[in-house]
Design an enzyme around this catalytic site. Sequence first.
Site, PDB file in Angstrom:
ATOM      1  N   GLU A 164      -0.987   3.971  -1.565  1.00 11.75           N
ATOM      2  CA  GLU A 164      -1.994   3.199  -1.386  1.00 11.75           C
ATOM      3  C   GLU A 164      -1.916   1.662  -1.769  1.00 11.75           C
ATOM      4  OE1 GLU A 164      -4.296   3.521   0.893  1.00 11.75           O
ATOM      5  OE2 GLU A 164      -3.750   5.598   1.535  1.00 11.75           O
ATOM      6  N   TYR A 173     -12.012   0.990  -0.949  1.00 10.92           N
ATOM      7  CA  TYR A 173     -11.202   1.693  -0.173  1.00 10.92           C
ATOM      8  C   TYR A 173     -10.420   2.740  -0.882  1.00 10.92           C
ATOM      9  CZ  TYR A 173      -7.349   2.696   2.572  1.00 10.92           C
ATOM     10  OH  TYR A 173      -6.114   3.267   3.083  1.00 10.92           O
ATOM     11  N   ASP A 226      -9.881   1.471   6.359  1.00  8.25           N
ATOM     12  CA  ASP A 226      -9.032   0.440   6.262  1.00  8.25           C
ATOM     13  C   ASP A 226      -8.835  -0.209   7.604  1.00  8.25           C
ATOM     14  OD1 ASP A 226      -7.715   2.053   8.122  1.00  8.25           O
ATOM     15  OD2 ASP A 226      -5.610   1.860   7.319  1.00  8.25           O
TER      16      ASP A 226
END
Length: 291
Positions: A38, A121, A139
């Site tokens: 990520e 996020y 996203d």
Amino acid sequence: MPGNDALTEPLLAWYDAHARELPWRGPSASPWSVLVSEFMLQQTPVARVVPVHEEWLTRWPSPAALAAEPAGEAVRAWGRLGYPRRALRLHAAATAIVERHGGAVPSAYDELVTLPGVGDYTAAAVATFAFGRRHVVLDTNVRRVLARLLAGQELPAPSVTRAERDRAAGVLPDDEVTAATWSIALMELGALVCTARAPACGDCPVSGACTWRSAGYPSYDGPARRAQAWAGTDRQCRGRLMAVLRESEGPVHLSRLDAAWADSGQRTRCLAGLLEDGLAVRVGPDTVALP
């Protein structure tokens, strides 16, 4: 009520048949692998991330392994992924995981979001993809798919709105496992089919329910979206200077940086920025190095 079987079932069936095999997916992927991915995937294509992610996990298979090395080694291993401050933040996150969580990536959103470099996020994504929790994960790809599917808009607003988050929550399945798969399936659909410039609507499993398609594909009419320049910018200059530091085994004399970028004023400004950001440190009057 959250969830919509008319959307969920065809999307999950499509994902089951078309999902890419990626090293941070599947039951064998560790939460650390997911967290590293990520950080790396922020503003960077999957194809560029895969080899660096694999090298990173081989060298540092756990947060403790990374935290035990200097932050400069994380920056060096980051290579040409861009935005190298992410490497510093990931190193800081690994250190915090060791200090606060016994070396194990936490599973709760509220704990994840307190880690350095982890925002809404990333915390939601790690909790969802690594631990199967139920969170709205927004996203770029997911936001575009849901803007088209639910709001009839070609592209979402530049920043996440409350209405957008509420729409996403409204179609998120109730079951945790199903919700986690739904989130990653939406992401994959946006990456492979519902792309920004050339959506392949004929290949979309939910095109029949797409509000944007049924409205005749109206063009985006929101605030202007600025394209990022590169050539001649401070970003390019910083990248050149960082490349010299990464490729050196030790301190770098300023003369080597002079050779990397001709504009002395811009070079000086960018070096000052790297020092301020902690991506470089002074080790002598005329030498700098990675931290």
